[in-house]
Scaffold this active site. Structure first.
Site, PDB file in Angstrom:
ATOM      1  CB  SER A  10      -2.747  15.354  34.188  1.00  0.00           C
ATOM      2  OG  SER A  10      -1.871  15.328  35.298  1.00  0.00           O
TER       3      SER A  10
ATOM      4  N   GLY B 195      -1.042  17.323  23.791  1.00  0.00           N
ATOM      5  CA  GLY B 195       0.115  16.658  24.399  1.00  0.00           C
ATOM      6  C   GLY B 195       0.589  15.479  23.566  1.00  0.00           C
TER       7      GLY B 195
ATOM      8  CE1 TYR C 224       0.475  12.530  36.411  1.00  0.00           C
ATOM      9  CE2 TYR C 224       1.526  10.536  37.247  1.00  0.00           C
ATOM     10  CZ  TYR C 224       0.879  11.210  36.232  1.00  0.00           C
ATOM     11  OH  TYR C 224       0.625  10.567  35.032  1.00  0.00           O
TER      12      TYR C 224
ATOM     13  CE  LYS D 121      -3.076  11.654  35.816  1.00  0.00           C
ATOM     14  NZ  LYS D 121      -3.828  11.806  34.572  1.00  0.00           N
TER      15      LYS D 121
HETATM   16  P1  NAD Z   1       1.685  15.574  28.036  1.00  0.00           P
HETATM   17  O1  NAD Z   1       2.230  16.511  29.053  1.00  0.00           O
HETATM   18  O2  NAD Z   1       2.356  15.508  26.718  1.00  0.00           O
HETATM   19  O3  NAD Z   1       0.132  15.859  27.786  1.00  0.00           O
HETATM   20  C1  NAD Z   1      -0.730  16.388  28.761  1.00  0.00           C
HETATM   21  C2  NAD Z   1      -1.527  17.515  28.116  1.00  0.00           C
HETATM   22  O4  NAD Z   1      -2.472  18.031  29.072  1.00  0.00           O
HETATM   23  C3  NAD Z   1      -0.663  18.691  27.696  1.00  0.00           C
HETATM   24  O5  NAD Z   1      -0.956  19.046  26.363  1.00  0.00           O
HETATM   25  C4  NAD Z   1      -1.042  19.819  28.666  1.00  0.00           C
HETATM   26  O6  NAD Z   1      -0.875  21.100  28.108  1.00  0.00           O
HETATM   27  C5  NAD Z   1      -2.487  19.457  28.964  1.00  0.00           C
HETATM   28  N1  NAD Z   1      -2.991  19.962  30.249  1.00  0.00           N
HETATM   29  C6  NAD Z   1      -2.455  19.793  31.485  1.00  0.00           C
HETATM   30  N2  NAD Z   1      -3.232  20.372  32.419  1.00  0.00           N
HETATM   31  C7  NAD Z   1      -4.279  20.936  31.763  1.00  0.00           C
HETATM   32  C8  NAD Z   1      -5.424  21.669  32.182  1.00  0.00           C
HETATM   33  N3  NAD Z   1      -5.639  21.961  33.468  1.00  0.00           N
HETATM   34  N4  NAD Z   1      -6.308  22.089  31.243  1.00  0.00           N
HETATM   35  C9  NAD Z   1      -6.114  21.800  29.938  1.00  0.00           C
HETATM   36  N5  NAD Z   1      -5.050  21.099  29.481  1.00  0.00           N
HETATM   37  C10 NAD Z   1      -4.141  20.675  30.385  1.00  0.00           C
HETATM   38  O7  NAD Z   1       1.652  14.126  28.720  1.00  0.00           O
HETATM   39  P2  NAD Z   1       1.236  12.706  28.130  1.00  0.00           P
HETATM   40  O8  NAD Z   1       2.357  11.796  28.353  1.00  0.00           O
HETATM   41  O9  NAD Z   1       0.672  12.840  26.763  1.00  0.00           O
HETATM   42  O10 NAD Z   1       0.090  12.282  29.150  1.00  0.00           O
HETATM   43  C11 NAD Z   1      -1.289  12.343  28.818  1.00  0.00           C
HETATM   44  C12 NAD Z   1      -2.098  11.750  29.961  1.00  0.00           C
HETATM   45  O11 NAD Z   1      -1.753  10.376  30.168  1.00  0.00           O
HETATM   46  C13 NAD Z   1      -1.856  12.463  31.301  1.00  0.00           C
HETATM   47  O12 NAD Z   1      -3.082  12.550  31.988  1.00  0.00           O
HETATM   48  C14 NAD Z   1      -0.924  11.524  32.027  1.00  0.00           C
HETATM   49  O13 NAD Z   1      -1.070  11.621  33.425  1.00  0.00           O
HETATM   50  C15 NAD Z   1      -1.379  10.160  31.515  1.00  0.00           C
HETATM   51  N6  NAD Z   1      -0.288   9.181  31.592  1.00  0.00           N
HETATM   52  C16 NAD Z   1       0.775   9.240  30.754  1.00  0.00           C
HETATM   53  C17 NAD Z   1       1.799   8.300  30.877  1.00  0.00           C
HETATM   54  C18 NAD Z   1       3.002   8.320  29.971  1.00  0.00           C
HETATM   55  O14 NAD Z   1       3.904   7.509  30.174  1.00  0.00           O
HETATM   56  N7  NAD Z   1       3.092   9.157  28.959  1.00  0.00           N
HETATM   57  C19 NAD Z   1       1.734   7.315  31.867  1.00  0.00           C
HETATM   58  C20 NAD Z   1       0.641   7.317  32.724  1.00  0.00           C
HETATM   59  C21 NAD Z   1      -0.382   8.235  32.566  1.00  0.00           C
END
Ligand code: NAD
Ligand code: UDP
Length: 318
Positions: A76, A10, A146, A150
């Site tokens: 996620s 991700g 969501y 979490k």
């Molecule tokens: P993203 O969607 O780019 O990355 C999430 C990755 O998790 C993806 O590659 C997806 O394919 C993988 N994934 C989802 N469910 C899965 C599963 N069951 N098994 C295996 N892989 C799975 O999102 P991101 O922005 O890179 O977020 C990464 C993490 O950080 C997440 O947990 C997100 O909740 C948390 N987060 C992100 C932000 C933000 O602003 N980007 C803010 C708060 C929390």
């Protein structure tokens, strides 16, 4: 040292995989690609790592039998349109998926870091948000899949620490942006930048007076490593974000200015339960670990816009 990065294909996870390789770790990237992209793993740091980097296409809801020293759980769906589309999957990933990774950490005697979110505070009544605020979440609304997954994951981590002595650490990530944000996943920065570069109207939801605090991805990757690799942090919870606070109108105007776009700004309905204000209080992490963000919003946006411009050129050429 061997690290497992769940969600490593991700946006944030791919930057973390690169940083861990640079640190000298072997990295196992585990991802089912529901929102991640293999092209995120094609940069020189990963290409040059050879056998030190391994990709496993795997859903974390299923058991995984490998031995590692550190587990980073970033898996996620993360953008509101995406997690609402895959709502039951999101709940099961936060619950069963986190459980499976905690079991793996327990068997491996590995340290565990949970990527939680500012969304655990819901539509906060306390501003800015400190870690001891319990939040204001609608448990039956469209964002609950969501937020509650979490919150459950945090509770599960804490019980694995209290009852089973797994060394867990939790970070609550505030809105993060930067290169490799998926242009199509509907988050505000990717939407605005793509719209501005394509000459389309910038879509502001509601009045646009709601606020967010935007953190550049390199600052977050540094915070993740500080929290994971500092001694004596088991059971700790930290906000990680940039306290600079912007309305969605201000963000739209800034994107227009930095892209030189003449796109108009248009207003669309506000999604249900959209939080009105959000800003991290980062006193705790600053005092305990000496971390604070370094990249101002305007500077980070310039680097992000440049990356989106290159992406657009690439897709036109293809
Ligand atoms: P993203 O969607 O780019 O990355 C999430 C990755 O998790 C993806 O590659 C997806 O394919 C993988 N994934 C989802 N469910 C899965 C599963 N069951 N098994 C295996 N892989 C799975 O999102 P991101 O922005 O890179 O977020 C990464 C993490 O950080 C997440 O947990 C997100 O909740 C948390 N987060 C992100 C932000 C933000 O602003 N980007 C803010 C708060 C929390
Ligand atoms: N938003 C917006 N226009 C868009 C996408 C989002 O005005 O094209 C708003 C959204 O309503 C929210 C804020 O921008 O108030 C941040 O949305 P995002 O989906 O990026 O993340 P959230 O913080 O809501 O999880």
């Amino acid at each position: 040292m061997k690290s497992l990065v769940a969600g490593g294909a991700g946006f944030i996870g791919s930057h973390l995989c690169e940083a861990l390789l640079k640190r000298g770790h072997d990295v196992v990237c585990v991802d089912n690609l529901i929102s991640g992209r293999l092209r995120n793993l094609q940069g020189p740091a990963i290409a040059g790592a050879g056998r030190r980097f391994r990709f496993l296409r795997h859903d974390i809801q299923n058991p995984l039998k490998i031995k590692v020293d550190f587990v980073f759980n970033l898996a996620s769906p993360a953008s509101p349109p995406h997690y609402q589309k895959h709502s039951i999957f999101t709940l099961r990933t936060g619950s069963e998926g986190t459980y499976q990774l905690l079991l793996l950490a327990e068997r491996s005697r590995a340290r565990f870091l949970q990527a939680s979110t500012s969304e655990v505070y819901g539509d906060p009544e306390q501003h800015p948000q400190t870690e001891d605020y319990w939040g204001h979440v609608n448990p039956v609304g469209p964002r609950a899949c969501y937020d509650e997954s979490k919150r459950y994951a945090e509770a599960l981590c804490m019980e694995f620490w209290r009852k089973r002595k797994v060394d867990v650490r939790v970070i609550r990530i505030f809105n993060t942006y930067g290169p490799r944000l998926d242009p199509k996943d509907g988050r505000v920065i990717s939407n605005y930048v793509m719209q501005a570069l394509r000459g389309q109207p910038l879509t502001v939801y509601g009045t646009g007076r709601q606020t967010r605090s935007f953190q550049y991805v390199s600052d977050l990757v540094e915070a993740i490593q500080k929290v994971m690799f500092s001694p004596g942090q088991a059971g700790c919870v930290y906000n990680t974000g940039n306290p600079g606070e912007f309305t969605m109108i201000q963000a739209a105007r800034l994107v227009k200015k930095l892209t030189g776009s003449s796109s108009p700004i248009v207003f669309k309905p506000l999604p249900k339960d959209d939080p009105a204000r959000r800003r991290p209080d980062i006193t705790k992490v600053r005092k305990a670990l000496g971390w604070q963000p370094r990249v101002p919003f305007e500077e980070g946006l310039k680097m992000t816009i440049q990356w989106f411009q290159e992406e657009l050129k690439g897709s036109r050429a293809a």
